[in-house]
Each structure stands twice: as structure tokens, then as C-alpha cells.
Design a protein around this motif. Structure first.
Motif, PDB file in Angstrom:
ATOM      1  N   LEU A 166     -80.258  48.366  55.721  1.00 23.96           N
ATOM      2  CA  LEU A 166     -79.163  47.548  55.197  1.00 23.96           C
ATOM      3  C   LEU A 166     -78.315  46.965  56.323  1.00 23.96           C
ATOM      4  CD1 LEU A 166     -77.961  49.676  52.129  1.00 23.96           C
ATOM      5  CD2 LEU A 166     -79.316  47.577  52.107  1.00 23.96           C
ATOM      6  N   ASN A 167     -78.015  47.770  57.337  1.00 28.20           N
ATOM      7  CA  ASN A 167     -77.216  47.275  58.458  1.00 28.20           C
ATOM      8  C   ASN A 167     -77.927  46.142  59.190  1.00 28.20           C
ATOM      9  OD1 ASN A 167     -75.136  49.102  58.008  1.00 28.20           O
ATOM     10  ND2 ASN A 167     -75.987  50.636  59.382  1.00 28.20           N
ATOM     11  N   LEU A 168     -79.247  46.254  59.299  1.00 24.75           N
ATOM     12  CA  LEU A 168     -80.014  45.215  59.987  1.00 24.75           C
ATOM     13  C   LEU A 168     -80.088  43.936  59.154  1.00 24.75           C
ATOM     14  CD1 LEU A 168     -81.886  44.213  62.224  1.00 24.75           C
ATOM     15  CD2 LEU A 168     -83.782  45.354  61.044  1.00 24.75           C
ATOM     16  N   VAL A 169     -80.535  44.068  57.922  1.00 25.16           N
ATOM     17  CA  VAL A 169     -80.765  42.880  57.085  1.00 25.16           C
ATOM     18  C   VAL A 169     -79.449  42.185  56.745  1.00 25.16           C
ATOM     19  CG1 VAL A 169     -81.656  42.065  54.883  1.00 25.16           C
ATOM     20  CG2 VAL A 169     -82.905  43.820  56.150  1.00 25.16           C
ATOM     21  N   ILE A 170     -78.493  42.938  56.205  1.00 27.46           N
ATOM     22  CA  ILE A 170     -77.217  42.330  55.797  1.00 27.46           C
ATOM     23  C   ILE A 170     -76.412  41.896  57.018  1.00 27.46           C
ATOM     24  CG2 ILE A 170     -75.063  42.715  54.549  1.00 27.46           C
ATOM     25  CD1 ILE A 170     -76.502  44.678  52.780  1.00 27.46           C
ATOM     26  N   GLY A 171     -76.461  42.680  58.112  1.00 26.90           N
ATOM     27  CA  GLY A 171     -75.723  42.315  59.324  1.00 26.90           C
ATOM     28  C   GLY A 171     -76.191  40.997  59.909  1.00 26.90           C
ATOM     29  N   VAL A 172     -77.516  40.820  60.031  1.00 22.18           N
ATOM     30  CA  VAL A 172     -78.062  39.565  60.563  1.00 22.18           C
ATOM     31  C   VAL A 172     -77.763  38.410  59.611  1.00 22.18           C
ATOM     32  CG1 VAL A 172     -80.190  38.359  61.174  1.00 22.18           C
ATOM     33  CG2 VAL A 172     -79.848  40.713  61.916  1.00 22.18           C
ATOM     34  N   THR A 173     -77.898  38.651  58.308  1.00 26.11           N
ATOM     35  CA  THR A 173     -77.639  37.596  57.322  1.00 26.11           C
ATOM     36  C   THR A 173     -76.191  37.109  57.401  1.00 26.11           C
ATOM     37  OG1 THR A 173     -79.297  38.543  55.842  1.00 26.11           O
ATOM     38  CG2 THR A 173     -77.697  37.007  54.875  1.00 26.11           C
ATOM     39  N   ALA A 223     -74.160  37.404  59.931  1.00 25.87           N
ATOM     40  CA  ALA A 223     -73.949  36.748  61.219  1.00 25.87           C
ATOM     41  C   ALA A 223     -74.436  35.298  61.178  1.00 25.87           C
ATOM     42  CB  ALA A 223     -74.670  37.521  62.322  1.00 25.87           C
ATOM     43  N   LEU A 224     -75.575  35.080  60.539  1.00 27.33           N
ATOM     44  CA  LEU A 224     -76.089  33.717  60.397  1.00 27.33           C
ATOM     45  C   LEU A 224     -75.158  32.860  59.543  1.00 27.33           C
ATOM     46  CD1 LEU A 224     -79.874  34.539  59.840  1.00 27.33           C
ATOM     47  CD2 LEU A 224     -78.871  33.461  61.861  1.00 27.33           C
ATOM     48  N   LEU A 284     -61.714  29.719  59.126  1.00 22.61           N
ATOM     49  CA  LEU A 284     -62.196  30.492  57.990  1.00 22.61           C
ATOM     50  C   LEU A 284     -63.231  31.532  58.429  1.00 22.61           C
ATOM     51  CD1 LEU A 284     -62.578  27.827  55.153  1.00 22.61           C
ATOM     52  CD2 LEU A 284     -60.876  29.642  55.327  1.00 22.61           C
ATOM     53  N   ALA A 285     -64.044  31.170  59.401  1.00 19.76           N
ATOM     54  CA  ALA A 285     -65.048  32.116  59.903  1.00 19.76           C
ATOM     55  C   ALA A 285     -64.367  33.335  60.522  1.00 19.76           C
ATOM     56  CB  ALA A 285     -65.949  31.429  60.926  1.00 19.76           C
ATOM     57  N   LYS A 286     -63.315  33.083  61.322  1.00 18.67           N
ATOM     58  CA  LYS A 286     -62.596  34.209  61.937  1.00 18.67           C
ATOM     59  C   LYS A 286     -61.869  35.044  60.894  1.00 18.67           C
ATOM     60  CE  LYS A 286     -61.936  32.018  66.452  1.00 18.67           C
ATOM     61  NZ  LYS A 286     -60.945  31.490  67.436  1.00 18.67           N
ATOM     62  N   LEU A 287     -61.345  34.370  59.862  1.00 18.34           N
ATOM     63  CA  LEU A 287     -60.676  35.100  58.785  1.00 18.34           C
ATOM     64  C   LEU A 287     -61.661  36.019  58.062  1.00 18.34           C
ATOM     65  CD1 LEU A 287     -58.226  35.619  56.951  1.00 18.34           C
ATOM     66  CD2 LEU A 287     -58.957  33.642  55.576  1.00 18.34           C
ATOM     67  N   HIS A 288     -62.851  35.520  57.763  1.00 14.47           N
ATOM     68  CA  HIS A 288     -63.866  36.327  57.099  1.00 14.47           C
ATOM     69  C   HIS A 288     -64.333  37.484  57.994  1.00 14.47           C
ATOM     70  CE1 HIS A 288     -64.061  32.908  54.336  1.00 14.47           C
ATOM     71  NE2 HIS A 288     -64.719  33.703  53.511  1.00 14.47           N
ATOM     72  N   GLN A 289     -64.498  37.212  59.280  1.00 15.75           N
ATOM     73  CA  GLN A 289     -64.917  38.267  60.202  1.00 15.75           C
ATOM     74  C   GLN A 289     -63.882  39.379  60.268  1.00 15.75           C
ATOM     75  OE1 GLN A 289     -65.877  36.483  64.043  1.00 15.75           O
ATOM     76  NE2 GLN A 289     -66.747  34.727  62.985  1.00 15.75           N
ATOM     77  N   THR A 290     -62.609  38.985  60.377  1.00 14.67           N
ATOM     78  CA  THR A 290     -61.538  39.980  60.441  1.00 14.67           C
ATOM     79  C   THR A 290     -61.461  40.796  59.160  1.00 14.67           C
ATOM     80  OG1 THR A 290     -60.285  38.470  61.870  1.00 14.67           O
ATOM     81  CG2 THR A 290     -59.075  40.305  60.865  1.00 14.67           C
ATOM     82  N   ILE A 342     -71.525  41.998  66.126  1.00 17.30           N
ATOM     83  CA  ILE A 342     -72.426  42.131  67.277  1.00 17.30           C
ATOM     84  C   ILE A 342     -73.562  41.115  67.198  1.00 17.30           C
ATOM     85  CG2 ILE A 342     -74.103  43.654  68.394  1.00 17.30           C
ATOM     86  CD1 ILE A 342     -72.326  45.976  67.792  1.00 17.30           C
ATOM     87  N   PHE A 343     -74.167  40.987  66.038  1.00 18.22           N
ATOM     88  CA  PHE A 343     -75.243  40.003  65.882  1.00 18.22           C
ATOM     89  C   PHE A 343     -74.703  38.578  66.050  1.00 18.22           C
ATOM     90  CE2 PHE A 343     -77.310  43.379  63.124  1.00 18.22           C
ATOM     91  CZ  PHE A 343     -78.214  43.734  64.101  1.00 18.22           C
TER      92      PHE A 343
END
Length: 328
Positions: free
Chosen positions: A109-116, A118-119, A129-135, A204-205
Motif C-alpha cells: 500500500l505504501n508503494l502503490v498509493i505513495g507513488v500514485t 506523488a504523481l 494547492l499542491a503544497k496545501l494537499h501535501q501538508t 519522498i517519491f
């Protein structure tokens, strides 16, 4: 005669040359070793000296005095008896199955959802908005598992929980006593773990994706490659080293579990042990509840050795296919 004299002279000057080289080396790098010394001392004291405690797994501890060290020295050696007792019960299979099963799901899950994610973050046009979502996604990573346990309890409380009082009535379903039914927790625990930690892996991704040169994508666009083709042919191959390293690090911890996740979130409900008891909580239960420090140490040593072997085995497999991507 002359050659023999020259050889003797060369041997006499060699130690001096070596000593000068060593002196020059320490003059050049000695400062860095001094800077490393505090961290190395802490590493030695916190990570390596406690390893002597593994000897407890081969002893039957008897508290003959107020000093634990003296009691340890006075206790008799029992060899592999603690391990025999551990593996002669069904507990060994249960805790091994749960630990490996949950961590394997967590890694995927960490691999698949994390990469998704990040993309998706990288594809967002609005950087704000990207920074808001990341935070927002990163915030749960910093929350204590105690806080998360109360949040989960607010949803799953059998009497006043949001799920039983609001969600299930919408679908015409009866309330569920979540903390006494084991069948739901193989889904609840991965969901909670992913919600808490996925922001860390996504960031990280994303950092690895941002580091890719845009010229690759420009050339692919000129060649008529679609977005999906660019992801599969450019993005994924170029972030493969990061994916491999993070996966290896997680495999190294595959025999370790988040104690707070399996103890706090489940509220240590004994009814759920068949699906929630892992090695870490088993060691805690064995030591605190039953007081069997020998068997608890045996379980902990078993956990450490198997994790160590899995890291080397995984790295060896990766080296066979891609030597440059291996961790060591």
C-alpha cells in the motif's frame, strides 16, 4: 652490493613514509572523526551494548537478589528451552503470520498509493494547492498513535461512534461491535496505517520525481508519447532506485510492528488477538502480564535474526538483477 644497500635503505625509509601518510590522513580527516564521535558513542550505547541482553533468551531468570545483573549471573543456562516453548505453542505461528501478513500489505500500500499520490501532486497545476494537499496529508504522520487511537475510537465506538450512529444507518445496516469482531481488523489496521504514514512516502517519491530532468518529458512529448507512456517509460524507471531503497528498508522492518497501532488502536482487546497479536505486542504481553522474561527475549531475538536475514536476502536478490540499485 649496491642493490642490497639500496634495498636496505628503502626498507628503512618505508616506515617513515607510512607514518607521514598516516599523520597526513589524520590531519586531513581527524576533525570529521571527532565530529562523528558523539553520534558513534550514542549509537554504540543505544544500539549495540543492549544486544548483550539477548543472552536472557538462553537463561531462566530467577530474581535471587535486588540487583538484576546479579540475578542474571545467578540464573541457570537453559539453552534453547525458551525457543522450544515458544514454537511448541500456536502463538509462534499466529504472531509470525500476523506480523508478516500485515507488514506485507503495508509495504504494498505504501508503494502503490505513495507513488500514485506523488504523481498526482506533481501533475497539479497550482503549486499552492499542491503544497496545501501535501501538508494536509503529511500532518497525520506527526500525530501520536495515542491520539490516532482516540480518533479511531470516535468512529468505531459501539455505542456513540460515528460509524454505528451515522454511517451504517444510512445503508440500513445494524450496528457492529467493532472491538469484539475479528473479521474487520485486517481491513481497519491497513487503512489506519496507510492514512497515518502515506504522506511521508508520497513526499519522498515526489522529491524523486521533481528531480527528473524535464528534457526527458519534452523529448517524449515531441515523439507523441502520452502521459501514461511517459509515466511508465520515464518516471517509474528513474525513481526505481528510491522505490527499491524504501522497499528494502521496510523489508528490514517486516518482523517489527508499530506497537501503538496494534496495541493502542485495538485497545488491547483480547478478543481480537487472533488477528491483531504481533511479535511486539506478544513480547510486551509475555513480559508485563506473565512475567516470563526469558520467552519474551526469545521472541525478540527471533524477530531480530529473521529481520536481519530478510534484509540480506532481499538485497542479494536485487544485486543479481540490478547491482547499482542494491542497498549495499
Amino acid at each position: 652490493m649496491t642493490s642490497a644497500t639500496e634495498a636496505v635503505a628503502a626498507k628503512a625509509t618505508q616506515p617513515k613514509t607510512k607514518s607521514k601518510q598516516n599523520l597526513g590522513y589524520w590531519k586531513r580527516f581527524g576533525t570529521f572523526y571527532i565530529m562523528m564521535a558523539p553520534a558513534l558513542i550514542v549509537l554504540l550505547m543505544n544500539n549495540y551494548l543492549p544486544m548483550f541482553g539477548s543472552l536472557i533468551a538462553f537463561k531462566q531468570i530467577e530474581y535471587t537478589s535486588n540487583s538484576f545483573i546479579q540475578s542474571f549471573l545467578d540464573s541457570k543456562w537453559v539453552g534453547w528451552d525458551n525457543f522450544d516453548y515458544l514454537f511448541s505453542t500456536t502463538d509462534a505461528w499466529t504472531i509470525t503470520r500476523n506480523t508478516l501478513g500485515y507488514n506485507a500489505v503495508f509495504i504494498i500500500l505504501n508503494l502503490v498509493i505513495g507513488v500514485t499520490l506523488a504523481l498526482l501532486f506533481n501533475a497539479m497545476r497550482s503549486r499552492r494547492l499542491a503544497k496545501l494537499h501535501q501538508t494536509t496529508m503529511f500532518l497525520p504522520y506527526f500525530l501520536s498513535m495515542v491520539v490516532i487511537a482516540y480518533l479511531v475510537y470516535a468512529f468505531l465506538n459501539p455505542d456513540i461512534g460515528i460509524v454505528n450512529k451515522v454511517v451504517l444507518p444510512w445503508f440500513g445496516l445494524n450496528p457492529i461491535d467493532w472491538y469484539t469482531e475479528t473479521k474487520w481488523w485486517p481491513y481497519i489496521l491497513p487503512l489506519v496505517n496507510t492514512w497515518k504514514g502515506i504522506g511521508y512516502y508520497a513526499v519522498i517519491f515526489l522529491a524523486a520525481i521533481i528531480g527528473i530532468d524535464n528534457e526527458y518529458y519534452e523529448a517524449a512529448t515531441l515523439d507523441g508519447a502520452s502521459k501514461w507512456r511517459q509515466i511508465w517509460s520515464i518516471t517509474i524507471p528513474l525513481i526505481k532506485p528510491v522505490i527499491i531503497i524504501l522497499t528494502l528498508l521496510q523489508i528490514g522492518r517486516i518482523f517489527y510492528s508499530d506497537f501503538g497501532l496494534f496495541f493502542q488502536v485495538t485497545r488491547n482487546s483480547g478478543v481480537l488477538y487472533d488477528t491483531t497479536l504481533v511479535i511486539d505486542t506478544y513480547v510486551y504481553q509475555g513480559f508485563i502480564v506473565s512475567g516470563d522474561i526469558g520467552m519474551s527475549s526469545a521472541a525478540g531475538l527471533y524477530q531480530a535474526v529473521v529481520g536481519f536475514v530478510l534484509v540480506f536476502a532481499s538485497n542479494l536478490i536485487i544485486r543479481r538483477f540490478s547491482k547499482d540499485d542494491a542497498l549495499f
